[in-house]
Design a protein around this motif. Sequence first.
Motif, short mmCIF file in Angstrom:
data_model
loop_
_atom_site.label_atom_id
_atom_site.label_comp_id
_atom_site.label_asym_id
_atom_site.label_seq_id
_atom_site.Cartn_x
_atom_site.Cartn_y
_atom_site.Cartn_z
N CYS A 30 0.85 -1.23 -0.14
CA CYS A 30 -0.05 -0.02 -0.06
C CYS A 30 0.92 1.26 0.11
CB CYS A 30 -0.98 -0.08 1.34
SG CYS A 30 -2.10 -1.43 1.21
N ILE A 31 1.99 1.38 -0.54
CA ILE A 31 2.69 2.44 -0.66
C ILE A 31 2.33 3.30 -2.26
CG2 ILE A 31 5.15 3.41 -1.30
CD1 ILE A 31 6.17 0.81 0.07
N LYS A 32 1.88 4.60 -1.91
CA LYS A 32 1.16 5.32 -2.76
C LYS A 32 1.80 6.67 -2.91
CE LYS A 32 -3.43 3.23 -2.46
NZ LYS A 32 -4.75 3.36 -2.23
N ASN A 33 3.05 6.84 -3.86
CA ASN A 33 3.89 7.85 -3.81
C ASN A 33 3.34 9.03 -4.83
OD1 ASN A 33 5.79 6.89 -1.98
ND2 ASN A 33 6.53 5.62 -3.37
N HIS A 34 2.39 8.62 -5.61
CA HIS A 34 1.87 9.60 -6.61
C HIS A 34 0.55 9.90 -6.27
CE1 HIS A 34 5.15 8.05 -8.99
NE2 HIS A 34 4.69 6.85 -8.59
N GLY A 35 0.45 11.46 -5.75
CA GLY A 35 -0.71 12.08 -5.06
C GLY A 35 -1.10 13.10 -5.98
N CYS A 36 -2.47 13.30 -5.95
CA CYS A 36 -3.48 14.25 -7.01
C CYS A 36 -3.04 15.45 -6.02
CB CYS A 36 -4.72 13.84 -7.03
SG CYS A 36 -5.81 15.07 -7.70
N ASP A 37 -2.59 16.78 -6.79
CA ASP A 37 -2.53 17.90 -6.36
C ASP A 37 -3.72 18.78 -6.08
OD1 ASP A 37 0.25 17.60 -6.58
OD2 ASP A 37 0.36 18.55 -8.53
N ASN A 57 -1.28 5.57 -13.34
CA ASN A 57 -3.02 5.68 -12.84
C ASN A 57 -3.06 7.09 -12.46
OD1 ASN A 57 -3.06 3.07 -13.16
ND2 ASN A 57 -2.67 2.38 -10.75
N LEU A 58 -2.07 7.82 -11.89
CA LEU A 58 -2.30 9.18 -11.40
C LEU A 58 -2.58 9.85 -12.67
CD1 LEU A 58 -2.20 11.77 -9.53
CD2 LEU A 58 0.42 11.71 -9.88
N ASN A 59 -1.87 9.84 -13.66
CA ASN A 59 -2.08 10.46 -15.11
C ASN A 59 -3.71 10.41 -15.37
OD1 ASN A 59 0.67 11.35 -14.96
ND2 ASN A 59 1.24 9.78 -16.17
N HIS A 60 -4.06 9.35 -15.46
CA HIS A 60 -5.45 8.72 -15.58
C HIS A 60 -6.27 9.54 -14.98
CE1 HIS A 60 -4.65 6.01 -19.02
NE2 HIS A 60 -3.90 5.23 -18.11
N HIS A 61 -6.10 9.77 -13.67
CA HIS A 61 -6.89 10.36 -12.69
C HIS A 61 -6.99 11.84 -13.03
CE1 HIS A 61 -8.83 11.68 -8.87
NE2 HIS A 61 -7.82 12.44 -8.80
N MET A 62 -5.81 12.59 -13.52
CA MET A 62 -5.73 13.97 -13.47
C MET A 62 -6.38 14.18 -14.91
SD MET A 62 -4.22 15.06 -11.02
CE MET A 62 -3.83 16.69 -11.56
N ALA A 63 -6.51 13.19 -15.95
CA ALA A 63 -7.24 13.45 -17.13
C ALA A 63 -8.81 13.54 -16.84
CB ALA A 63 -7.10 12.29 -18.11
N VAL A 64 -9.38 13.00 -15.72
CA VAL A 64 -10.77 13.01 -15.29
C VAL A 64 -10.91 14.53 -15.05
CG1 VAL A 64 -12.30 12.34 -13.55
CG2 VAL A 64 -10.97 10.61 -14.61
N HIS A 65 -9.86 15.01 -14.20
CA HIS A 65 -10.00 16.41 -13.54
C HIS A 65 -9.98 17.44 -14.80
CE1 HIS A 65 -10.18 16.03 -9.33
NE2 HIS A 65 -8.88 15.23 -9.33
N ILE A 113 -9.59 10.43 -23.65
CA ILE A 113 -8.26 9.98 -24.56
C ILE A 113 -8.71 8.72 -25.25
CG2 ILE A 113 -6.28 11.07 -23.51
CD1 ILE A 113 -5.81 8.61 -21.83
N HIS A 114 -9.77 8.17 -24.87
CA HIS A 114 -10.34 6.92 -25.27
C HIS A 114 -11.71 6.90 -26.19
CE1 HIS A 114 -7.35 4.83 -22.48
NE2 HIS A 114 -7.89 5.69 -21.31
N TYR A 115 -11.62 6.43 -27.47
CA TYR A 115 -12.73 6.81 -28.44
C TYR A 115 -13.17 5.38 -28.86
CZ TYR A 115 -10.53 11.30 -28.63
OH TYR A 115 -10.17 12.54 -28.62
N CYS A 116 -14.60 5.37 -29.16
CA CYS A 116 -15.08 4.13 -29.65
C CYS A 116 -14.90 4.26 -31.24
CB CYS A 116 -16.71 4.31 -29.39
SG CYS A 116 -17.63 2.77 -30.05
N ASP A 117 -14.39 2.82 -31.84
CA ASP A 117 -14.09 2.67 -33.00
C ASP A 117 -15.38 2.44 -33.71
OD1 ASP A 117 -11.60 3.03 -32.55
OD2 ASP A 117 -11.19 0.99 -32.22
#
Length: 405
Positions: A368-375, A386-394, A399-403
Amino acid sequence: MNAGIKNVESDICGKSFTQKGTLERHMDVHAGINNRECDLHGEAFTRKGHLKRHMDTDTGINNHECDVCGKSFTKKPYLKSHMDMHAGIKNHTCAICGKAFIRKNHLKSHMDMHAGIKNHTCAICGKAFIRKNHLKLHMDMHAGIKNHKCAICGKAFTEKGTLKRHIHMHTGTKNHECDVCGKAFTQKGTLKLHMDVHAGIHNSECEVCGKAFTRKSHLKLHMEMHAGIRNHVCDICGKAFTRRGTLNLHMDKHAGIKNHKCAICGKAFTEKGFLKLHMDKHAGIKNHVCDICGKAFTRKSCLNRHMNIHTGIKNHICDICGKAFTEKGTLKLHMDMHAGIRNHVCDICGKAFTRKRHLKQHMDMHVCIKNHGCDIFGKAFTLKGNLNHHMAVHAGTKIHYCDVP
């Protein structure tokens, strides 16, 4: 007639003799009269005794034997010189450097060395020598004659002295020690060259790049590198090298031989240089600094690979998918992925990974080491992705499109 009285004198040179007959024989020398001729090849002598000594030499008669070692000689003076050697008598001294010699002709050859006189020239390559016997040994080299064989390993040499130095290598005898650092050598000449390193003397300079070397032989090898000459080829993989020593180290890799071990962590290396670089890592020494971002590295090669990131150069391309990488090692790891090779296994759940750092990140999840925190509201993640994906939500980024239309 009293002993020592010389009352018969030569009219030409003034030399005097006790007997008239001796004067007459002496006058034959002035007149060039040589009545006593050698039957073998016609050489003539004034005196019978001189002819006899000459004949002894021609016929190989050695009447004068050494009482110490049994060696015999054709002439008594040769035996006397030989006996001086046993007695350590050296009456012929060099006026320049003070070195002493048993024989006068040896001193003469030595004086030629001081004067730089080299009268004996090789007809094949033009190299000149001070002594005739040195030229003879050199000619044996051209002829491939190696009469001096090592009893331990069977290696043969042209010169006895070279064999003697080679034997020191087997016995580990190193009598010549450096006063500065204590390093010992089997040969005095090698110690002298080593002392030049301490003194910073580099007399052999490369005309191409200006790099200077202590030894002329090292410069020669360096020039072969510029010329692309690689005569030492690996029988296993075909890789070629400029130096034989480098090939030997390369062969150790194939054999898995690692003689250079780290005293701190126990890691072993095939080369002493690699161990030194590894020790720098333990000591935190990073002398190779990036001019762009300031990141420092232990090895120059690591800095060179890092510079490819800044320049965007990606020379290592995957044959399967065409993806390019800045480093060869990264491409290799990528190829492991295609091959399904996963050598890094989790001890807890058994999940396997291609890269060691991916396993480390996975282990962080278990503990349970979580070194990447959301600002924005402080949520933390184990992986940076995973942090990058979370920041994309904010950010509202999708980035994911239906074909499917």
